[in-house]
Design a protein around this motif. Sequence first.
Motif, PDB file in Angstrom:
ATOM      1  N   THR A 163      91.797 -75.190   0.891  1.00 61.18           N
ATOM      2  CA  THR A 163      90.898 -74.811   1.984  1.00 61.18           C
ATOM      3  C   THR A 163      90.815 -73.288   2.115  1.00 61.18           C
ATOM      4  O   THR A 163      89.776 -72.766   2.505  1.00 61.18           O
ATOM      5  CB  THR A 163      91.323 -75.423   3.331  1.00 61.18           C
ATOM      6  OG1 THR A 163      92.648 -75.001   3.635  1.00 61.18           O
ATOM      7  CG2 THR A 163      91.265 -76.924   3.321  1.00 61.18           C
ATOM      8  N   ILE A 166      88.043 -71.964   0.080  1.00 60.29           N
ATOM      9  CA  ILE A 166      86.718 -72.177   0.676  1.00 60.29           C
ATOM     10  C   ILE A 166      86.529 -71.233   1.858  1.00 60.29           C
ATOM     11  O   ILE A 166      85.482 -70.596   1.994  1.00 60.29           O
ATOM     12  CB  ILE A 166      86.544 -73.643   1.128  1.00 60.29           C
ATOM     13  CG1 ILE A 166      86.571 -74.564  -0.087  1.00 60.29           C
ATOM     14  CG2 ILE A 166      85.253 -73.822   1.916  1.00 60.29           C
ATOM     15  CD1 ILE A 166      86.520 -76.032   0.249  1.00 60.29           C
ATOM     16  N   THR A 167      87.557 -71.135   2.706  1.00 62.31           N
ATOM     17  CA  THR A 167      87.463 -70.308   3.913  1.00 62.31           C
ATOM     18  C   THR A 167      87.155 -68.848   3.578  1.00 62.31           C
ATOM     19  O   THR A 167      86.449 -68.178   4.322  1.00 62.31           O
ATOM     20  CB  THR A 167      88.770 -70.428   4.724  1.00 62.31           C
ATOM     21  OG1 THR A 167      88.984 -71.807   5.021  1.00 62.31           O
ATOM     22  CG2 THR A 167      88.718 -69.649   6.019  1.00 62.31           C
ATOM     23  N   TRP A 168      87.690 -68.380   2.456  1.00 66.21           N
ATOM     24  CA  TRP A 168      87.419 -66.995   2.068  1.00 66.21           C
ATOM     25  C   TRP A 168      86.189 -66.881   1.175  1.00 66.21           C
ATOM     26  O   TRP A 168      85.846 -65.791   0.717  1.00 66.21           O
ATOM     27  CB  TRP A 168      88.655 -66.390   1.380  1.00 66.21           C
ATOM     28  CG  TRP A 168      89.599 -65.869   2.420  1.00 66.21           C
ATOM     29  CD1 TRP A 168      90.381 -66.628   3.259  1.00 66.21           C
ATOM     30  CD2 TRP A 168      89.809 -64.512   2.798  1.00 66.21           C
ATOM     31  NE1 TRP A 168      91.058 -65.815   4.122  1.00 66.21           N
ATOM     32  CE2 TRP A 168      90.747 -64.510   3.865  1.00 66.21           C
ATOM     33  CE3 TRP A 168      89.313 -63.298   2.342  1.00 66.21           C
ATOM     34  CZ2 TRP A 168      91.168 -63.336   4.479  1.00 66.21           C
ATOM     35  CZ3 TRP A 168      89.754 -62.125   2.956  1.00 66.21           C
ATOM     36  CH2 TRP A 168      90.670 -62.154   4.012  1.00 66.21           C
ATOM     37  N   GLY A 169      85.549 -68.010   0.893  1.00 66.13           N
ATOM     38  CA  GLY A 169      84.313 -67.981   0.124  1.00 66.13           C
ATOM     39  C   GLY A 169      84.513 -67.761  -1.363  1.00 66.13           C
ATOM     40  O   GLY A 169      83.646 -67.218  -2.034  1.00 66.13           O
ATOM     41  N   ILE A 170      85.674 -68.179  -1.874  1.00 66.54           N
ATOM     42  CA  ILE A 170      85.933 -68.013  -3.311  1.00 66.54           C
ATOM     43  C   ILE A 170      85.362 -69.215  -4.077  1.00 66.54           C
ATOM     44  O   ILE A 170      84.587 -69.035  -5.005  1.00 66.54           O
ATOM     45  CB  ILE A 170      87.441 -67.819  -3.567  1.00 66.54           C
ATOM     46  CG1 ILE A 170      87.904 -66.508  -2.899  1.00 66.54           C
ATOM     47  CG2 ILE A 170      87.751 -67.802  -5.079  1.00 66.54           C
ATOM     48  CD1 ILE A 170      89.378 -66.354  -2.742  1.00 66.54           C
ATOM     49  N   THR A 171      85.723 -70.428  -3.670  1.00 66.69           N
ATOM     50  CA  THR A 171      85.141 -71.611  -4.317  1.00 66.69           C
ATOM     51  C   THR A 171      83.923 -72.045  -3.498  1.00 66.69           C
ATOM     52  O   THR A 171      84.068 -72.611  -2.425  1.00 66.69           O
ATOM     53  CB  THR A 171      86.144 -72.776  -4.403  1.00 66.69           C
ATOM     54  OG1 THR A 171      86.739 -72.951  -3.117  1.00 66.69           O
ATOM     55  CG2 THR A 171      87.240 -72.514  -5.418  1.00 66.69           C
TER      56      THR A 171
ATOM     57  N   ASN B 214      86.917 -77.955   7.047  1.00 62.19           N
ATOM     58  CA  ASN B 214      86.799 -78.488   5.687  1.00 62.19           C
ATOM     59  C   ASN B 214      87.094 -79.982   5.547  1.00 62.19           C
ATOM     60  O   ASN B 214      87.652 -80.411   4.542  1.00 62.19           O
ATOM     61  CB  ASN B 214      87.684 -77.698   4.719  1.00 62.19           C
ATOM     62  CG  ASN B 214      87.248 -76.248   4.612  1.00 62.19           C
ATOM     63  OD1 ASN B 214      86.098 -75.967   4.301  1.00 62.19           O
ATOM     64  ND2 ASN B 214      88.155 -75.334   4.905  1.00 62.19           N
ATOM     65  N   ALA B 233      80.495 -72.868   2.459  1.00 65.99           N
ATOM     66  CA  ALA B 233      81.328 -72.042   1.568  1.00 65.99           C
ATOM     67  C   ALA B 233      80.607 -70.743   1.201  1.00 65.99           C
ATOM     68  O   ALA B 233      81.208 -69.667   1.167  1.00 65.99           O
ATOM     69  CB  ALA B 233      81.700 -72.825   0.321  1.00 65.99           C
ATOM     70  N   ALA B 234      79.293 -70.840   0.948  1.00 71.03           N
ATOM     71  CA  ALA B 234      78.521 -69.637   0.599  1.00 71.03           C
ATOM     72  C   ALA B 234      78.502 -68.653   1.769  1.00 71.03           C
ATOM     73  O   ALA B 234      78.613 -67.441   1.583  1.00 71.03           O
ATOM     74  CB  ALA B 234      77.086 -70.029   0.216  1.00 71.03           C
ATOM     75  N   ASN B 236      80.834 -68.529   4.059  1.00 70.66           N
ATOM     76  CA  ASN B 236      82.198 -67.990   4.154  1.00 70.66           C
ATOM     77  C   ASN B 236      82.310 -66.723   3.310  1.00 70.66           C
ATOM     78  O   ASN B 236      82.909 -65.738   3.726  1.00 70.66           O
ATOM     79  CB  ASN B 236      83.223 -69.020   3.676  1.00 70.66           C
ATOM     80  CG  ASN B 236      83.664 -69.947   4.784  1.00 70.66           C
ATOM     81  OD1 ASN B 236      83.795 -69.539   5.938  1.00 70.66           O
ATOM     82  ND2 ASN B 236      83.925 -71.198   4.445  1.00 70.66           N
ATOM     83  N   ARG B 237      81.717 -66.770   2.122  1.00 70.73           N
ATOM     84  CA  ARG B 237      81.742 -65.595   1.250  1.00 70.73           C
ATOM     85  C   ARG B 237      80.959 -64.449   1.892  1.00 70.73           C
ATOM     86  O   ARG B 237      81.408 -63.319   1.938  1.00 70.73           O
ATOM     87  CB  ARG B 237      81.164 -65.937  -0.122  1.00 70.73           C
ATOM     88  CG  ARG B 237      81.214 -64.753  -1.075  1.00 70.73           C
ATOM     89  CD  ARG B 237      80.644 -65.109  -2.430  1.00 70.73           C
ATOM     90  NE  ARG B 237      81.504 -66.034  -3.156  1.00 70.73           N
ATOM     91  CZ  ARG B 237      81.169 -66.566  -4.339  1.00 70.73           C
ATOM     92  NH1 ARG B 237      80.021 -66.260  -4.898  1.00 70.73           N
ATOM     93  NH2 ARG B 237      81.987 -67.401  -4.946  1.00 70.73           N
ATOM     94  N   GLU B 238      79.747 -64.784   2.411  1.00 72.84           N
ATOM     95  CA  GLU B 238      78.899 -63.757   3.036  1.00 72.84           C
ATOM     96  C   GLU B 238      79.594 -63.103   4.228  1.00 72.84           C
ATOM     97  O   GLU B 238      79.520 -61.876   4.403  1.00 72.84           O
ATOM     98  CB  GLU B 238      77.574 -64.390   3.485  1.00 72.84           C
ATOM     99  CG  GLU B 238      76.625 -64.683   2.343  1.00 72.84           C
ATOM    100  CD  GLU B 238      76.255 -63.432   1.557  1.00 72.84           C
ATOM    101  OE1 GLU B 238      75.905 -62.429   2.184  1.00 72.84           O
ATOM    102  OE2 GLU B 238      76.349 -63.469   0.315  1.00 72.84           O
ATOM    103  N   THR B 240      82.836 -62.981   4.820  1.00 69.70           N
ATOM    104  CA  THR B 240      83.984 -62.205   4.342  1.00 69.70           C
ATOM    105  C   THR B 240      83.503 -60.823   3.911  1.00 69.70           C
ATOM    106  O   THR B 240      84.040 -59.803   4.350  1.00 69.70           O
ATOM    107  CB  THR B 240      84.666 -62.915   3.147  1.00 69.70           C
ATOM    108  OG1 THR B 240      85.110 -64.200   3.577  1.00 69.70           O
ATOM    109  CG2 THR B 240      85.851 -62.120   2.631  1.00 69.70           C
TER     110      THR B 240
END
Lengths: 203, 250
Positions: A163, A166-171, B214, B233-234, B236-238, B240
């Motif tokens: 998780t 996902i939370t950090w936007g890696i996967t 999740n 998830a996308a 989450n990346r943005e 971050t």
Amino acid sequence: MGQGLTENFWRKLHSLSGVIPVGVFLTFHLFLNYSATWGEASYNAASSFMMNLPFKIVLELFVIFIPLAFHAFYGVYLALKSKNNVNRYHFFRNWSFFFQRLTGFIAFFFVIWHVWETRVQVTFGSEAGFSMMHDIVSNPISLILYLIGIVSAVYHFTNGLWTFLITWGITVSPQSQKTFQYISIGAFILLSFIGIRAIFAFV
Amino acid sequence: MEAKKSIRLLITRQIDLHSPSYEEEFIIPYRPNMNIISALMEIRKNPVNAKGEKTTAVVWESVCLEEVCGSCSMIINGKPRQACSTLIDKLEQPIRLEPLKTFPVIRDLMVDRERMFEALKKVRAWIPIDGTYDLGAGPRMPEKTRQWAYELSKCMTCGCCLEACPNVNQKSSFIGPAPLSQVRLFNTHPTGAMNKEERLAAIMGTGGITACGNSQNCVEVCPKGIPLTTSIAALNRETTLQSFRNFFGS
């Protein structure tokens, strides 16, 4: 909005703290325990190395205690805001979500008990080392509680690693999430084996 | 195929938000190819319950009848879905109908989905194009992007994803998966991307993206097959990257 310390910051820090340093420490701890399978002397040598690190109290405070306390207390607060629905939705990820919170609570109480029985007792003058753990796990009830505690902590870490990504936007892509799902399951089996094998070495 | 003679429905009813809910059973004559809506219309024609007592017609909401408006969402045999696209012939009987639990009940199966529209306003799920003069045509959208963005645009604010999410409940302020995916949709649009920081800022606050736990139930129940967890998830990346830009400077 978006500036300063938002929920986004605290939640992502919470997720990260579970991996670095808490998860890394857990892995290191379990590997160190494994030296007990090579005999009492090996374990005592490994643990006395750890006991005699310079500025040990600073390391304990900043690498273990503060991040762990933050992760634990904030995590309990967050978990209590969820409303589990595994009775209605039987999806694999929903079960993982449920077990993540369940094992979090188990690990929470287990770690408090474990620290009380070991680290706190050492402060009170007990001798740290193989014989201390041997005395604890010779009681079958304690041994069972240790097994539950170790497997719960390992599950919480390895599923939390998934998780975290996902939370950090890696996967982001479903394919990458699936790949790391397998890696997470593999890590769970491996670390559980190391942890269980080690605890039985103290019996 | 032998036709069934009748259809048994167990409906959770409620007069208004503050009244207690109760269950009422109905038995209606069978016709082939019925959906839940036509079964409810049958009850409305003759509002008599299974005990033979005269009762009030069951209230529900529906508009398009082709699974694009999202208004007839309800819990059918334990699963959140649309009454219009749920066929009686494919269901086990008795058929249990309940209102969505995430939203306040207006009456019987009709709920108030206002919180979803409020969330769309909060995350600015639109593209500002007004100016004091003609701004002309916007930048083009690459065809490859348009194809997957179209999938996100299928969201009909039906509420199934909020219903299935364990983190959307009265103790939490989580806005839910649907409005998050809309942020990704509008941030992907070349003109919408000009305001993407505002949308990201909105979801970085309380009840925003990080309230996601999740469980990934949303993507499993979405009737339109929207890749909600990929959107989350996308984003989450943005978020971050946006938080790095906010603190360290872009």
